[in-house]
Each structure stands twice: as C-alpha cells, then as structure tokens.
Design a protein around this motif. Structure first.
Motif, short mmCIF file in Angstrom:
data_model
loop_
_atom_site.label_atom_id
_atom_site.label_comp_id
_atom_site.label_asym_id
_atom_site.label_seq_id
_atom_site.Cartn_x
_atom_site.Cartn_y
_atom_site.Cartn_z
N LYS A 83 0.85 -1.19 0.00
CA LYS A 83 0.00 0.00 0.00
C LYS A 83 0.88 1.24 0.00
CE LYS A 83 -3.84 -2.06 2.63
NZ LYS A 83 -4.73 -1.90 3.80
N SER A 84 0.31 2.35 -0.44
CA SER A 84 1.04 3.61 -0.36
C SER A 84 1.31 3.93 1.11
CB SER A 84 0.24 4.74 -1.00
OG SER A 84 -0.91 5.03 -0.23
N PHE A 85 2.42 4.60 1.37
CA PHE A 85 2.78 4.90 2.75
C PHE A 85 1.68 5.71 3.43
CE2 PHE A 85 4.94 7.52 5.96
CZ PHE A 85 5.45 6.51 6.76
N ARG A 86 1.06 6.61 2.68
CA ARG A 86 0.02 7.46 3.26
C ARG A 86 -1.15 6.64 3.79
NH1 ARG A 86 -1.98 12.41 -0.32
NH2 ARG A 86 0.17 13.01 0.16
N SER A 87 -1.42 5.51 3.16
CA SER A 87 -2.59 4.71 3.56
C SER A 87 -2.26 3.65 4.60
CB SER A 87 -3.20 4.03 2.33
OG SER A 87 -2.31 3.08 1.78
N PRO B 157 8.54 0.88 -4.27
CA PRO B 157 7.38 1.61 -3.78
C PRO B 157 6.31 0.68 -3.23
CG PRO B 157 7.39 1.56 -6.19
CD PRO B 157 8.70 0.99 -5.74
N PHE B 158 5.57 1.16 -2.25
CA PHE B 158 4.44 0.45 -1.65
C PHE B 158 4.87 -0.75 -0.79
CE2 PHE B 158 3.02 1.98 -5.92
CZ PHE B 158 2.38 3.12 -5.47
#
Length: 231
Positions: A78-82, A132-133
C-alpha cells in the motif's frame, strides 16, 4: 535422520520444504494454523497453532533439534500514506515476533543437536532494493535480517542462522499479484531471468541451509530473486 521444526509448513514455501524433507525420511514437526493438504506420514507431526498469540506446543520439540525454518510472512502493498500503525504492528507480529517466540522455544534443543544445527528465516528482496508500496513488509523483513545476524553471532558455533530473501514467488501469499496472465508476465519481465520464483526454488535453498553442506555458512542473507537485487 534429522528432526526439523517447520513453522508455517502447510502452504506455499513451507509446504515445499516439508515435502522435500519428508522424501529424505527426516522427521518433520509442523506448526501451522491449518493442516490443509499435509499428508499423513509416520515421520510427520502436525500441531495447529497461531504462533503470534497461542501458547506454543513446546512439548512437541524433542530434546535435540537439528533445524528450524520460520516461514510465515506478509505482503501488504500500500502507499505509505494509507498505511495505518496497526498494519505495521501486524507485519512485525507475523514476521518478527512470531519468529522470536519460536526460536526462543527451540533454542536449547537446537544447541543440543549433534554437530551444528540451523535456523532459516525469510526476508525479501525489497529490503535491499527499494520498492514503492513496500514500506510495511520491508520494515518488518529488515528487522528479520537484523535478527538473523544478531542470532548468528550469539548462537555460534552451535547454531547457524541464515535468511533467504526471495523476490516475487508463485505461492498463495502472492496470488493477488499473479491473478492475471498480464500480471504474471509483468512480474517475470522485471527479473533478469525473465521468470517468477517457485516455492520449490526457495525450498531447495532452505534444505541446503539446513544440512551439513552449508556447515560453513552463517549470518548470510541469500537472495533467491532471479537476479533482481544485483542486476
């Protein structure tokens, strides 16, 4: 005949390791939440357990143990923000704390093995190659690599400790990443060898690290990744 404890041995890479050891007539103890398709065999002993929270069936560990493989893992991309803190906690519980509990339970029997015994853990190529992710799994598996080297130093010379760092591997854990032909092809194309790893690829390395052919190998993070980490 040697005796091995395989944690998470009913599926994926763990199951492939169990199958390889059974064909060599080793005694195999499996700790896993579900038995699934594990065969009924005289040299196989199964115990249903969630090693992150249940009391461990330590009575199943003999006085001398030749090796331990810890296979449970996570793939939370998942994206770091989520990413919520609970997901990081879950990744650490499964990848690190579960391994710590099992190794602590088996430490004395491993040290009583004739010759040197072996612990095999699992990391991921995403620790050495930024992706990423992958923040949650790479953080947890980075801790596994630190644990590997620390225990290799502390347990030497009685116990060797190594970790395997796979790339994308065709197992039930990764089925969401491989559910279409296009995803499979894209995954294969990322690797210099132009293919995806198999459970047996990883099991073959684990079996090697368990036996005396690897008697001079410890504290290593071994990439079984189709060349992705280096090329």
């Amino acid at each position: 005949m040697s005796t091995y404890l395989i944690v998470g041995g009913s599926s994926g890479i763990g199951r492939a390791i169990v199958d390889r050891l059974l064909t060599k007539n080793h005694h195999v103890i499996v700790w896993s939440r579900e038995r699934r398709g594990l065969p009924q065999a005289e040299n196989l002993e199964f115990h249903s357990v969630d090693v992150t929270k249940d009391d461990l069936p330590t009575d199943s560990i003999p006085a001398q143990l030749d090796g331990l493989v810890y296979c449970p893992g996570t793939i939370d991309l998942k994206s770091f923000r989520s990413l919520k803190p609970d997901l990081f906690h879950r990744s650490f519980d499964i990848n690190v704390i579960g391994a710590v509990r099992c190794i602590q339970a088996a430490e004395r029997p491993l040290k009583k093995s004739e010759g040197s015994s072996s612990i095999v853990l699992f990391s991921t190529v995403a620790v050495s190659k930024g992706m990423p992710f992958h923040a949650a799994v790479a953080s947890a598996k980075g801790a596994v690599e630190g644990l590997t080297r620390s225990l290799a130093a502390e347990f030497a010379p009685q116990v060797r400790v190594n970790a395997i760092a796979p790339s994308l591997t065709d197992t039930p854990l990764a089925e969401g990443l491989l559910k279409t032909d296009d995803k499979r092809q894209a995954g294969a194309d990322r690797h210099p060898l132009k293919k995806i790893g198999t459970a047996n690829d990883m099991a073959a390395m684990a079996e090697f690290l368990l036996n005396d052919d690897a008697a001079f190998i410890t504290a290593q993070i071994i990439g079984v990744d189709g060349g992705l980490s280096s090329l």
